[in-house]
Write a protein that holds these residues in place. Structure first.
Motif, PDB file in Angstrom:
ATOM      1  N   ALA A 285       0.839  -1.206   0.000  1.00 57.61           N
ATOM      2  CA  ALA A 285       0.000   0.000   0.000  1.00 57.61           C
ATOM      3  C   ALA A 285       0.875   1.258   0.000  1.00 57.61           C
ATOM      4  O   ALA A 285       0.573   2.242  -0.689  1.00 57.61           O
ATOM      5  CB  ALA A 285      -0.920  -0.013   1.220  1.00 57.61           C
TER       6      ALA A 285
ATOM      7  N   LYS B 189       3.915   1.490  -1.281  1.00 60.69           N
ATOM      8  CA  LYS B 189       4.486   1.621  -2.624  1.00 60.69           C
ATOM      9  C   LYS B 189       3.485   2.253  -3.578  1.00 60.69           C
ATOM     10  O   LYS B 189       3.852   3.075  -4.422  1.00 60.69           O
ATOM     11  CB  LYS B 189       4.902   0.252  -3.168  1.00 60.69           C
ATOM     12  CG  LYS B 189       6.174  -0.298  -2.584  1.00 60.69           C
ATOM     13  CD  LYS B 189       6.503  -1.650  -3.189  1.00 60.69           C
ATOM     14  CE  LYS B 189       7.746  -2.262  -2.610  1.00 60.69           C
ATOM     15  NZ  LYS B 189       8.006  -3.607  -3.124  1.00 60.69           N
ATOM     16  N   GLN B 190       2.227   1.865  -3.444  1.00 62.63           N
ATOM     17  CA  GLN B 190       1.185   2.415  -4.308  1.00 62.63           C
ATOM     18  C   GLN B 190       1.007   3.914  -4.035  1.00 62.63           C
ATOM     19  O   GLN B 190       0.861   4.710  -4.971  1.00 62.63           O
ATOM     20  CB  GLN B 190      -0.123   1.673  -4.084  1.00 62.63           C
ATOM     21  CG  GLN B 190      -1.182   1.971  -5.099  1.00 62.63           C
ATOM     22  CD  GLN B 190      -2.400   1.075  -4.938  1.00 62.63           C
ATOM     23  OE1 GLN B 190      -2.525   0.341  -3.970  1.00 62.63           O
ATOM     24  NE2 GLN B 190      -3.286   1.141  -5.895  1.00 62.63           N
ATOM     25  N   ASP B 191       1.040   4.307  -2.755  1.00 66.58           N
ATOM     26  CA  ASP B 191       0.944   5.726  -2.409  1.00 66.58           C
ATOM     27  C   ASP B 191       2.113   6.505  -3.001  1.00 66.58           C
ATOM     28  O   ASP B 191       1.937   7.599  -3.534  1.00 66.58           O
ATOM     29  CB  ASP B 191       0.926   5.911  -0.886  1.00 66.58           C
ATOM     30  CG  ASP B 191      -0.381   5.467  -0.247  1.00 66.58           C
ATOM     31  OD1 ASP B 191      -1.388   5.343  -0.975  1.00 66.58           O
ATOM     32  OD2 ASP B 191      -0.388   5.243   0.979  1.00 66.58           O
TER      33      ASP B 191
ATOM     34  N   ALA C 197       3.878   5.740  -5.637  1.00 68.39           N
ATOM     35  CA  ALA C 197       3.801   5.771  -7.095  1.00 68.39           C
ATOM     36  C   ALA C 197       2.919   6.922  -7.573  1.00 68.39           C
ATOM     37  O   ALA C 197       3.134   7.471  -8.657  1.00 68.39           O
ATOM     38  CB  ALA C 197       3.269   4.450  -7.626  1.00 68.39           C
TER      39      ALA C 197
ATOM     40  N   ASN D 203       0.712   6.576 -13.269  1.00 69.93           N
ATOM     41  CA  ASN D 203       0.196   6.445 -11.903  1.00 69.93           C
ATOM     42  C   ASN D 203      -0.149   7.784 -11.270  1.00 69.93           C
ATOM     43  O   ASN D 203      -0.821   7.816 -10.248  1.00 69.93           O
ATOM     44  CB  ASN D 203       1.221   5.745 -11.014  1.00 69.93           C
ATOM     45  CG  ASN D 203       1.481   4.334 -11.431  1.00 69.93           C
ATOM     46  OD1 ASN D 203       0.775   3.793 -12.281  1.00 69.93           O
ATOM     47  ND2 ASN D 203       2.488   3.726 -10.861  1.00 69.93           N
TER      48      ASN D 203
ATOM     49  N   ASP E   3      -3.821   8.178 -10.658  1.00 68.45           N
ATOM     50  CA  ASP E   3      -4.538   7.156  -9.889  1.00 68.45           C
ATOM     51  C   ASP E   3      -5.540   7.727  -8.880  1.00 68.45           C
ATOM     52  O   ASP E   3      -6.619   7.175  -8.723  1.00 68.45           O
ATOM     53  CB  ASP E   3      -3.558   6.231  -9.170  1.00 68.45           C
ATOM     54  CG  ASP E   3      -2.942   5.201 -10.105  1.00 68.45           C
ATOM     55  OD1 ASP E   3      -3.385   5.117 -11.275  1.00 68.45           O
ATOM     56  OD2 ASP E   3      -2.027   4.477  -9.670  1.00 68.45           O
TER      57      ASP E   3
END
Length: 186
Positions: free
Chosen positions: A20, A22-24, A26, A36, A39
């Protein structure tokens, strides 16, 4: 779980916190364009709120440009409005059913804000990992209290949970320092 704590479950939950994070990261803008970046944008379409990637294709034709090809011509205005209102600092240019989004150069103040935001994301991830550790320690204490494991086994398992926690937090710190270096790079 028969002997204290389910280490696979703890590891899975800690890895989930890192994923999570890493997604933030990105979605944070550095100097380069990335699909991204959009997103977090949601679009009012067909009577509901949808992520932008469900109504358009996002590509990166140039290092400082995003291209958003909206599939349904009637949604171009809604996508444009969603991008402008997303507080990402983007100003799309409409070209038929395609929106071109030039990425402005980041100034020093904006870079510091992004680094601060990355630190907030990292702290949230660390807190999530600490919650997982707490759950593991509680399970160990409960098993010891019920006589399922001995005091020595409880100590060994507690040390193992702490090592997992330390390793996961060091991974988060490493990812954060890499992202901060990327953000501050001119």
């Amino acid at each position: 779980m028969a002997d204290g704590v389910d280490f696979k479950d703890l590891a899975r939950r800690m890895e989930g916190a890192v994923a999570a994070f890493k997604q933030d990261l990105a979605a944070l803008r550095t100097g380069r364009a990335s699909a991204n970046l959009l997103d977090p944008v949601t679009v009012q379409a067909y009577g509901s709120t949808m992520p932008i990637n469900q109504v358009a294709t996002i590509t990166v034709p140039e290092p400082r440009m995003l291209s958003v090809s909206v599939w349904d011509q009637s949604l171009v205005g809604a996508v444009d409005r969603a991008i402008r209102e997303s507080n990402l600092g983007f100003n799309p240019i409409m070209e038929g059913s395609t929106l071109r989004i030039p990425l402005p150069e980041l100034n020093e103040e904006r870079r510091k804000e992004l680094a601060k935001l990355a630190n907030q994301y990292a702290e949230s991830a660390r807190v999530a990992v600490r919650h997982v550790r707490r759950d593991g320690m509680d399970a160990i204490k409960k098993a010891e209290k019920e006589g399922i494991i001995t005091q020595d086994e409880a100590r060994t398992q507690s040390d193992r949970v702490q090592k997992m926690t330390d390793d996961t937090i060091s991974t988060i710190d490493k990812l954060l320092s890499e992202k901060e270096a990327e953000i501050m790079q001119v």
